[in-house]
Scaffold this motif. Structure first.
Motif, PDB file in Angstrom:
ATOM      1  N   PRO A 194      -8.609   6.945   7.773  1.00 11.35           N
ATOM      2  CA  PRO A 194      -8.786   5.708   7.006  1.00 11.35           C
ATOM      3  C   PRO A 194      -9.359   5.951   5.617  1.00 11.35           C
ATOM      4  O   PRO A 194      -8.958   5.291   4.659  1.00 11.35           O
ATOM      5  N   ALA A 195     -10.279   6.897   5.490  1.00 12.28           N
ATOM      6  CA  ALA A 195     -10.916   7.160   4.194  1.00 12.28           C
ATOM      7  C   ALA A 195      -9.931   7.665   3.154  1.00 12.28           C
ATOM      8  O   ALA A 195     -10.201   7.581   1.957  1.00 12.28           O
ATOM      9  N   HIS A 196      -8.779   8.168   3.588  1.00 13.98           N
ATOM     10  CA  HIS A 196      -7.769   8.691   2.675  1.00 13.98           C
ATOM     11  C   HIS A 196      -6.559   7.772   2.591  1.00 13.98           C
ATOM     12  O   HIS A 196      -5.466   8.205   2.184  1.00 13.98           O
ATOM     13  N   THR A 197      -6.755   6.501   2.980  1.00 13.44           N
ATOM     14  CA  THR A 197      -5.644   5.552   3.027  1.00 13.44           C
ATOM     15  C   THR A 197      -5.989   4.290   2.252  1.00 13.44           C
ATOM     16  O   THR A 197      -7.102   3.775   2.343  1.00 13.44           O
ATOM     17  N   LEU A 198      -5.031   3.775   1.500  1.00 17.19           N
ATOM     18  CA  LEU A 198      -5.175   2.517   0.765  1.00 17.19           C
ATOM     19  C   LEU A 198      -4.241   1.493   1.388  1.00 17.19           C
ATOM     20  O   LEU A 198      -3.097   1.816   1.725  1.00 17.19           O
ATOM     21  N   HIS A 199      -4.727   0.264   1.522  1.00 16.99           N
ATOM     22  CA  HIS A 199      -3.888  -0.825   2.028  1.00 16.99           C
ATOM     23  C   HIS A 199      -3.897  -1.960   1.014  1.00 16.99           C
ATOM     24  O   HIS A 199      -4.949  -2.360   0.518  1.00 16.99           O
ATOM     25  N   ILE A 200      -2.703  -2.509   0.739  1.00 24.25           N
ATOM     26  CA  ILE A 200      -2.585  -3.622  -0.197  1.00 24.25           C
ATOM     27  C   ILE A 200      -1.806  -4.756   0.452  1.00 24.25           C
ATOM     28  O   ILE A 200      -0.825  -4.540   1.158  1.00 24.25           O
ATOM     29  N   GLY A 201      -2.282  -5.978   0.230  1.00 22.25           N
ATOM     30  CA  GLY A 201      -1.594  -7.137   0.767  1.00 22.25           C
ATOM     31  C   GLY A 201      -2.014  -8.403   0.047  1.00 22.25           C
ATOM     32  O   GLY A 201      -2.989  -8.416  -0.711  1.00 22.25           O
ATOM     33  N   HIS A 217      -9.295   1.775   1.923  1.00 22.12           N
ATOM     34  CA  HIS A 217      -9.535   1.211   0.597  1.00 22.12           C
ATOM     35  C   HIS A 217      -8.664  -0.041   0.461  1.00 22.12           C
ATOM     36  O   HIS A 217      -7.437   0.040   0.488  1.00 22.12           O
ATOM     37  N   GLY A 218      -9.316  -1.205   0.363  1.00 19.54           N
ATOM     38  CA  GLY A 218      -8.597  -2.464   0.350  1.00 19.54           C
ATOM     39  C   GLY A 218      -8.253  -2.932  -1.050  1.00 19.54           C
ATOM     40  O   GLY A 218      -9.089  -2.886  -1.959  1.00 19.54           O
ATOM     41  N   VAL A 219      -7.010  -3.389  -1.212  1.00 17.11           N
ATOM     42  CA  VAL A 219      -6.546  -3.941  -2.475  1.00 17.11           C
ATOM     43  C   VAL A 219      -5.925  -5.306  -2.205  1.00 17.11           C
ATOM     44  O   VAL A 219      -5.048  -5.441  -1.342  1.00 17.11           O
ATOM     45  N   TRP A 220      -6.375  -6.296  -2.947  1.00 13.22           N
ATOM     46  CA  TRP A 220      -5.839  -7.653  -2.820  1.00 13.22           C
ATOM     47  C   TRP A 220      -4.775  -7.867  -3.890  1.00 13.22           C
ATOM     48  O   TRP A 220      -5.045  -7.742  -5.081  1.00 13.22           O
ATOM     49  N   VAL A 229     -12.956 -15.242  -4.639  1.00 11.37           N
ATOM     50  CA  VAL A 229     -13.627 -14.154  -5.350  1.00 11.37           C
ATOM     51  C   VAL A 229     -13.673 -12.935  -4.437  1.00 11.37           C
ATOM     52  O   VAL A 229     -14.232 -12.990  -3.334  1.00 11.37           O
ATOM     53  N   ALA A 230     -13.098 -11.838  -4.893  1.00 12.02           N
ATOM     54  CA  ALA A 230     -13.055 -10.624  -4.087  1.00 12.02           C
ATOM     55  C   ALA A 230     -14.390  -9.903  -4.140  1.00 12.02           C
ATOM     56  O   ALA A 230     -15.083  -9.926  -5.161  1.00 12.02           O
ATOM     57  N   PRO A 231     -14.786  -9.250  -3.057  1.00 11.82           N
ATOM     58  CA  PRO A 231     -16.004  -8.426  -3.088  1.00 11.82           C
ATOM     59  C   PRO A 231     -15.878  -7.318  -4.130  1.00 11.82           C
ATOM     60  O   PRO A 231     -14.767  -6.932  -4.513  1.00 11.82           O
ATOM     61  N   ALA A 232     -16.993  -6.807  -4.564  1.00 10.45           N
ATOM     62  CA  ALA A 232     -17.006  -5.802  -5.621  1.00 10.45           C
ATOM     63  C   ALA A 232     -16.276  -4.532  -5.228  1.00 10.45           C
ATOM     64  O   ALA A 232     -15.740  -3.823  -6.088  1.00 10.45           O
ATOM     65  N   ASP A 233     -16.223  -4.223  -3.931  1.00 13.79           N
ATOM     66  CA  ASP A 233     -15.581  -2.987  -3.495  1.00 13.79           C
ATOM     67  C   ASP A 233     -14.128  -3.180  -3.082  1.00 13.79           C
ATOM     68  O   ASP A 233     -13.534  -2.327  -2.432  1.00 13.79           O
ATOM     69  N   VAL A 234     -13.546  -4.303  -3.472  1.00 13.65           N
ATOM     70  CA  VAL A 234     -12.128  -4.560  -3.246  1.00 13.65           C
ATOM     71  C   VAL A 234     -11.426  -4.668  -4.598  1.00 13.65           C
ATOM     72  O   VAL A 234     -11.841  -5.450  -5.459  1.00 13.65           O
ATOM     73  N   HIS A 235     -10.401  -3.868  -4.815  1.00 12.66           N
ATOM     74  CA  HIS A 235      -9.634  -3.942  -6.049  1.00 12.66           C
ATOM     75  C   HIS A 235      -8.701  -5.156  -5.999  1.00 12.66           C
ATOM     76  O   HIS A 235      -8.225  -5.551  -4.931  1.00 12.66           O
ATOM     77  N   VAL A 236      -8.428  -5.744  -7.152  1.00  7.69           N
ATOM     78  CA  VAL A 236      -7.554  -6.907  -7.249  1.00  7.69           C
ATOM     79  C   VAL A 236      -6.440  -6.610  -8.255  1.00  7.69           C
ATOM     80  O   VAL A 236      -6.712  -6.199  -9.386  1.00  7.69           O
ATOM     81  N   LEU A 237      -5.197  -6.820  -7.827  1.00  9.16           N
ATOM     82  CA  LEU A 237      -4.040  -6.669  -8.708  1.00  9.16           C
ATOM     83  C   LEU A 237      -3.235  -7.958  -8.700  1.00  9.16           C
ATOM     84  O   LEU A 237      -3.228  -8.692  -7.705  1.00  9.16           O
ATOM     85  N   GLU A 238      -2.539  -8.212  -9.796  1.00  9.97           N
ATOM     86  CA  GLU A 238      -1.673  -9.388  -9.871  1.00  9.97           C
ATOM     87  C   GLU A 238      -0.222  -9.048  -9.600  1.00  9.97           C
ATOM     88  O   GLU A 238       0.598  -9.940  -9.380  1.00  9.97           O
ATOM     89  N   THR A 239       0.106  -7.763  -9.616  1.00 14.38           N
ATOM     90  CA  THR A 239       1.486  -7.324  -9.403  1.00 14.38           C
ATOM     91  C   THR A 239       1.493  -5.917  -8.834  1.00 14.38           C
ATOM     92  O   THR A 239       0.592  -5.114  -9.121  1.00 14.38           O
ATOM     93  N   LEU A 240       2.503  -5.609  -8.039  1.00 13.51           N
ATOM     94  CA  LEU A 240       2.658  -4.253  -7.515  1.00 13.51           C
ATOM     95  C   LEU A 240       2.938  -3.251  -8.630  1.00 13.51           C
ATOM     96  O   LEU A 240       2.742  -2.049  -8.444  1.00 13.51           O
ATOM     97  N   ALA A 241       3.372  -3.743  -9.774  1.00 15.86           N
ATOM     98  CA  ALA A 241       3.638  -2.849 -10.902  1.00 15.86           C
ATOM     99  C   ALA A 241       2.369  -2.136 -11.366  1.00 15.86           C
ATOM    100  O   ALA A 241       2.445  -1.080 -12.007  1.00 15.86           O
ATOM    101  N   ASP A 242       1.203  -2.698 -11.029  1.00 19.45           N
ATOM    102  CA  ASP A 242      -0.066  -2.085 -11.450  1.00 19.45           C
ATOM    103  C   ASP A 242      -0.634  -1.119 -10.419  1.00 19.45           C
ATOM    104  O   ASP A 242      -1.661  -0.477 -10.677  1.00 19.45           O
ATOM    105  N   LEU A 243       0.006  -1.018  -9.256  1.00 15.12           N
ATOM    106  CA  LEU A 243      -0.524  -0.126  -8.226  1.00 15.12           C
ATOM    107  C   LEU A 243      -0.491   1.351  -8.636  1.00 15.12           C
ATOM    108  O   LEU A 243      -1.469   2.072  -8.394  1.00 15.12           O
ATOM    109  N   PRO A 244       0.595   1.852  -9.255  1.00 17.33           N
ATOM    110  CA  PRO A 244       0.574   3.258  -9.686  1.00 17.33           C
ATOM    111  C   PRO A 244      -0.593   3.590 -10.607  1.00 17.33           C
ATOM    112  O   PRO A 244      -1.266   4.615 -10.434  1.00 17.33           O
ATOM    113  N   LEU A 246      -3.468   2.080 -10.798  1.00 15.18           N
ATOM    114  CA  LEU A 246      -4.703   2.051 -10.019  1.00 15.18           C
ATOM    115  C   LEU A 246      -4.885   3.357  -9.255  1.00 15.18           C
ATOM    116  O   LEU A 246      -5.977   3.937  -9.238  1.00 15.18           O
ATOM    117  N   LEU A 247      -3.821   3.831  -8.641  1.00  8.83           N
ATOM    118  CA  LEU A 247      -3.914   5.066  -7.864  1.00  8.83           C
ATOM    119  C   LEU A 247      -4.246   6.263  -8.744  1.00  8.83           C
ATOM    120  O   LEU A 247      -5.016   7.136  -8.363  1.00  8.83           O
TER     121      LEU A 247
END
Length: 267
Positions: A194-201, A217-220, A229-244, A246-247
């Motif tokens: 889990p520590a080496h895995t990111l999940h986005i939804g 690693h959670g991404v909203w 309001v997302a917690p401080a340790d959760v990343h927030v994106l508006e589009t999947l185009a920004d996921l690369p 972020l990674l």
């Protein structure tokens, strides 16, 4: 005598001592994605099909509430998927004062499903993102609360099966997001921790916070600009185009660094 190489008052490290690294970004080997309303515009097609069925578009929240109730019964094993669909639609119509027998409900529900299926489409940012993840060497899993066979058929029909190493569904597992069990099952399928895995939804509670609480690693993915309001340790994106980006910028990856840029999608 105070060393000229160290600030006054600070101890001088002994010769040969290693400096402690202040921050080392976590390494990501695998990416898990929700499917409905993350990769596929499920709500758009489902809402359109429901509006055609009942002749109005203001009852979507009520439909979602009934769907959540009956989906939970399917995940628990109380109902199979098709029985759940028909029972859900019968209960929804009954709440509107329309009492129909099982045969009539089945005809209407199957008509709704066919209309919805014919309207499924990918979000414009989905295919480029999945292509990039595959080109970058990540392991990829779909983690879904939907029926496994139906979700696999949906992915196959839209040409997405080739991107996913695994599809982990609540119906087959008997545990739904945000239960840590489903996230840990996905990690086991991909042979990563889990520590080496990111999940986005698209759901802050079910996806991002659920994944974080499971040790991922959670991404909203907030496509709609919600007020949550997302917690401080959760990343927030508006589009999947920004996921690369972020990674590359916030994590370490098997083949990429912040200096190496992003790989081009496969031809």
């Amino acid at each position: 005598m105070t060393s000229m190489l160290a600030p006054i008052g600070l101890p001088v490290p002994p010769a040969g001592a290693e400096l402690t690294e202040v921050h080392r970004p976590p390494t990501i080997h695998a990416v898990c994605l929700d499917v409905d309303d993350t990769v596929i515009d499920f709500t758009g097609s489902a809402r359109m099909a429901l509006a055609e069925l009942i002749g109005r578009d203001d009852l979507w929240p009520a439909w979602q509430r009934v769907t959540d109730e009956y989906s939970a019964r399917a995940v628990s094993g109380e109902l199979d998927h098709d029985t759940m669909r028909h029972a859900r639609t019968k209960a929804f119509l009954a709440d509107l004062g329309t009492l129909l027998d099982d045969e009539a409900v089945a005809v209407l529900e199957d008509r709704r499903l066919a209309r919805m299926t014919g309207a499924w489409r990918l979000f414009a940012d989905a295919l480029p993102c999945l292509d990039w993840l595959r080109a970058a060497g990540f392991k990829i899993a779909a983690v879904t609360n939907a029926s496994g066979p139906h979700q696999r058929a949906r992915l196959a029909g839209l040409g997405l099966s080739r991107f996913f190493d695994s599809v982990v569904s609540a119906g087959e597992l008997g545990a739904a997001k945000p239960d840590p069990v489903i996230f840990h099952a996905a990690c086991a399928e991909l042979d990563v921790t889990p520590a080496h895995t990111l999940h986005i939804g698209d759901r802050l509670d079910l996806d991002a916070v659920g994944a974080r609480d499971a040790g991922l690693h959670g991404v909203w993915l907030d496509r709609t600009g919600a007020d949550d309001v997302a917690p401080a340790d959760v990343h927030v994106l508006e589009t999947l185009a920004d996921l690369p980006e972020l990674l590359v910028s916030e994590f370490r990856t098997p083949t990429l660094t912040s200096a190496s840029g992003v790989p081009a999608p496969r031809a």
